[in-house]
Design a protein around this motif. Sequence first.
Motif, mmCIF file in Angstrom:
data_model
loop_
_atom_site.group_PDB
_atom_site.id
_atom_site.type_symbol
_atom_site.label_atom_id
_atom_site.label_comp_id
_atom_site.label_asym_id
_atom_site.label_seq_id
_atom_site.Cartn_x
_atom_site.Cartn_y
_atom_site.Cartn_z
ATOM 1 N N ALA A 112 0.769 -1.563 -0.099
ATOM 2 C CA ALA A 112 0.344 0.225 0.165
ATOM 3 C C ALA A 112 0.755 1.197 0.334
ATOM 4 O O ALA A 112 0.559 2.433 -0.888
ATOM 5 N N VAL A 113 2.355 1.636 0.681
ATOM 6 C CA VAL A 113 2.660 2.173 0.552
ATOM 7 C C VAL A 113 3.315 2.377 -0.579
ATOM 8 O O VAL A 113 3.561 3.758 -1.156
ATOM 9 N N THR A 114 4.045 1.872 -1.115
ATOM 10 C CA THR A 114 4.634 1.214 -2.295
ATOM 11 C C THR A 114 3.759 1.827 -3.370
ATOM 12 O O THR A 114 3.937 2.853 -4.356
ATOM 13 N N VAL A 115 2.154 2.208 -3.416
ATOM 14 C CA VAL A 115 0.861 1.878 -4.929
ATOM 15 C C VAL A 115 1.058 3.464 -4.128
ATOM 16 O O VAL A 115 0.541 4.338 -5.056
ATOM 17 N N LEU A 116 0.715 3.940 -3.266
ATOM 18 C CA LEU A 116 0.532 5.401 -2.495
ATOM 19 C C LEU A 116 1.145 5.965 -2.633
ATOM 20 O O LEU A 116 1.115 7.240 -2.506
ATOM 21 N N GLY A 117 2.478 5.247 -2.211
ATOM 22 C CA GLY A 117 3.494 6.997 -1.886
ATOM 23 C C GLY A 117 3.687 7.264 -0.703
ATOM 24 O O GLY A 117 2.919 7.381 -0.129
ATOM 25 N N SER A 118 4.911 7.041 0.021
ATOM 26 C CA SER A 118 5.371 6.928 1.094
ATOM 27 C C SER A 118 4.856 8.791 1.976
ATOM 28 O O SER A 118 4.445 8.928 3.592
ATOM 29 N N GLY A 119 5.103 9.867 1.071
ATOM 30 C CA GLY A 119 4.522 11.194 1.662
ATOM 31 C C GLY A 119 2.983 11.029 1.538
ATOM 32 O O GLY A 119 2.747 12.164 2.147
ATOM 33 N N ALA A 120 2.518 10.233 1.228
ATOM 34 C CA ALA A 120 1.049 10.126 0.336
ATOM 35 C C ALA A 120 0.344 10.099 2.255
ATOM 36 O O ALA A 120 -0.872 9.536 2.126
ATOM 37 N N ILE A 121 0.976 9.173 3.198
ATOM 38 C CA ILE A 121 0.738 8.555 4.169
ATOM 39 C C ILE A 121 0.980 9.278 5.850
ATOM 40 O O ILE A 121 2.548 9.253 5.314
ATOM 41 N N GLY A 122 -0.239 9.287 6.352
ATOM 42 C CA GLY A 122 0.752 9.424 7.377
ATOM 43 C C GLY A 122 0.946 8.890 8.895
ATOM 44 O O GLY A 122 1.622 8.766 9.432
ATOM 45 N N GLU A 123 -0.145 8.030 8.863
ATOM 46 C CA GLU A 123 -0.185 6.783 10.224
ATOM 47 C C GLU A 123 -0.575 5.575 9.264
ATOM 48 O O GLU A 123 -1.659 5.570 8.933
ATOM 49 N N VAL A 124 -0.044 4.415 9.786
ATOM 50 C CA VAL A 124 -0.233 2.965 9.707
ATOM 51 C C VAL A 124 -0.644 2.614 10.652
ATOM 52 O O VAL A 124 0.143 2.168 12.406
ATOM 53 N N SER A 125 -1.946 1.450 11.535
ATOM 54 C CA SER A 125 -2.263 1.109 12.172
ATOM 55 C C SER A 125 -2.907 -0.073 11.968
ATOM 56 O O SER A 125 -3.451 -0.241 10.901
ATOM 57 N N THR A 126 -2.144 -1.394 12.677
ATOM 58 C CA THR A 126 -2.339 -2.888 12.514
ATOM 59 C C THR A 126 -3.513 -2.873 13.772
ATOM 60 O O THR A 126 -3.442 -3.267 14.632
#
Length: 760
Positions: free
Chosen positions: A212-226
């Motif tokens: 998902a980070v690869t598809v959206l780009g790391s700059g577009a993601i602010g936080e990930v929770s699992t």
Amino acid sequence: MRATLRWAHSDLRTHRGEALFLVLATAGIVASLLLATALFGYATNPFQRVFTQSHGAHVWLHTDKAADTGKLAGLDGVDTVAGPYPTAAVTVSSRGSRASVELRGTPERPSVGRPPIVSGHWLDPSAPNGVVLESRLARALLAEPGDTLTVPGTARELTVVGLADSAEPRYRPGEQPGLVWALPSAVPDPGGQVIGLRLTDPGDTSYIVQRAVTVLGSGAIGEVSTWQQARAEAQGDNRLLGQVLGLFGLGALVAAGFAVHGAIGTRIRGHLRDLSVLKAIGFTPGQVVRIFLLQHLAYALLGALAAAGLAEALGSRIPGRLGDAVGVWQGLPGHTVALIVVPVGAVLFIGATTGLAAWRAGRVPPVPLPRPAATSGGRLSGVARRALGVRIPPALVLGWHTAFTRRPRSLATGARLTLPLLLIVVAMSAWTTIDRFHSDPERVGLPTALSVRADAGRSEQQIRSLLERDPGVAAAYPGVETAALGPSQTATIALRGLGTHRDPYPHTLAEGRPARGSDEAVAGQGLLDLLDARVGDWVRMTVGDQPLILHIVGRSIEPENAGRVISTSLDTLRQNDPGLRPTLYELRLDPGADPREVADRLAAAGDGHLDVHAVANPADGLSPLRAVVAGLIAVLALIGLIELLTAIGGTVRESERDLLALKAIGLSPRQITAITVTATGLTALAAVLAATALGLPLAHWLIDAQGRSSGIGAGIAQGPSAVLVVPLGAAAVLCAAALAAVPAARAARRRLADTLSAVA
């Protein structure tokens, strides 16, 4: 069978105290194991229940508004997508309490991440300002359906229409914002969006996050929770309580088994003539074994049934978390099975240890063999004879000789007595470590007592001046906290910039040195484990769309966020963003200052611009552990008392052959009594010294291992002080001597005919 029951009944009347101790010890052991099972179930199943009911998402991604999240639905391994939903970070207030929340615009009740309603109802388009609060956030705000929430600094009001559970990371004041569901119209100016991914295989979580980070780009993601993070937070301290109860319960079970084995072995040696008579009148070896086995199984079964009955009937009425855990556990599917398996397992273990000793009883020959002519303790050593020659009291010399010359038997007795004392030392270390979090928090990663968050209404200088003017504030450290993606971009970590180079934040270090340079940082154990890094490594992370490389120069003790924290100075973060403004201030208070009073004064002085709350102390959730530890110490002391009585009985019986010789050389009954009392006291003293020498390092290792597994890190263990250990050892030795005095005096005053009969 009738003769067997009559002999068992006669033996019970003779040894009532020993039987009562065995029943009580078994009851305490089984109760602790049942409570441990309840806490394990309570720690795991509430999250699983909510996750299953809500059809929860395994991954939640917070992105900026421009991210094209529609691409994520086509990723291999993604089953269903929830959202995207617009989000806005706001602060709400209710009844004087404030909380930072994530306002999530949800047009309809979702099919994935569908929150179970616990009170009220779901959002209604006819009430555009209605909101549903996550239940933990609602408890913090003291809010219920029908209450009104205000947004400080605005005239906006929100009406609570319902409360719901959530399988996402829970609300933590100052760390994790609470979750508020609202209609999209109630989120007019979103700052980002959130999307949930439900996976076909939960084990692929890290891989899907990376994709998902690869598809959206790391700059577009602010936080990930699992879901793993949410589950770990939901389990929290309940799992630790369960581990402690389980560990000590199993240890006490082993100690009780050894105590029963030793008690039967001692009784067999003291009843060889009676056993020979039983064999002579027709008892088979199997019948003799069954006498001891069934007798002690009955004691264990009675204690196990009593513990199971009390746990089932009264367990849910225990105050605090233990009672809540038992109440939830009683409604779980595996409750009945555990209620049967745990007592049965304990009874079978005690039966196995009993069977080994009872087997020896079955091997006693019908005609007693003559005892060897040598004394039971062997000849006096040269040192002992010289000690008697220099007028050292005979009781001390012969007591030492009696206690330590029968090597195998003395070692076995000392080992059985050492085990419960060792577990008591470990329990006291756990108690002392918990007290350390309260009495000396700065040494366990909590140097500050209050955390203050400010809105944009005042400048940094004004806020810091206001805070430092308070008479109870010793120092105010400005800082920011943001989410960052780790090097593999599969998990979110907490990046903190606290203090400045001129006024550094006082991190509690367990390894390495403080961060002084412009690119240096300290990290928690949880982060080092997550990144597979060590002190001295360089780590790369992504903050927004900017890379940041830091040199880890120390390991700090981090009680928060499972230790997944990397901390540097605010000046270091400002090198990448010169306009960075502090969003929080950590306050170190003067000794003796009351955090509540200081918080009230600051909230009043801030005139609505400051959100002040106490720094969470992980030991607050462990308060039930003190009562648990106290109960376990009582059970272990009871087991130790059983073993002590067994050792005293064995010493008295073994000294019967020496009684004629001691009287022949002119020793008085008082001196003979003193020999047995000295031997018992020295045995207890040796057990105390061995338990202390082995228990303190074992306690440090166990507590530090738990700290490492929880992410806090090693270095939090605190052994009990000498003020506690010395009285414990003295009490054990004095208790042993006092208990030995009466039977020893009675044996020393036996008639000559009785003594000859015992020796024969």
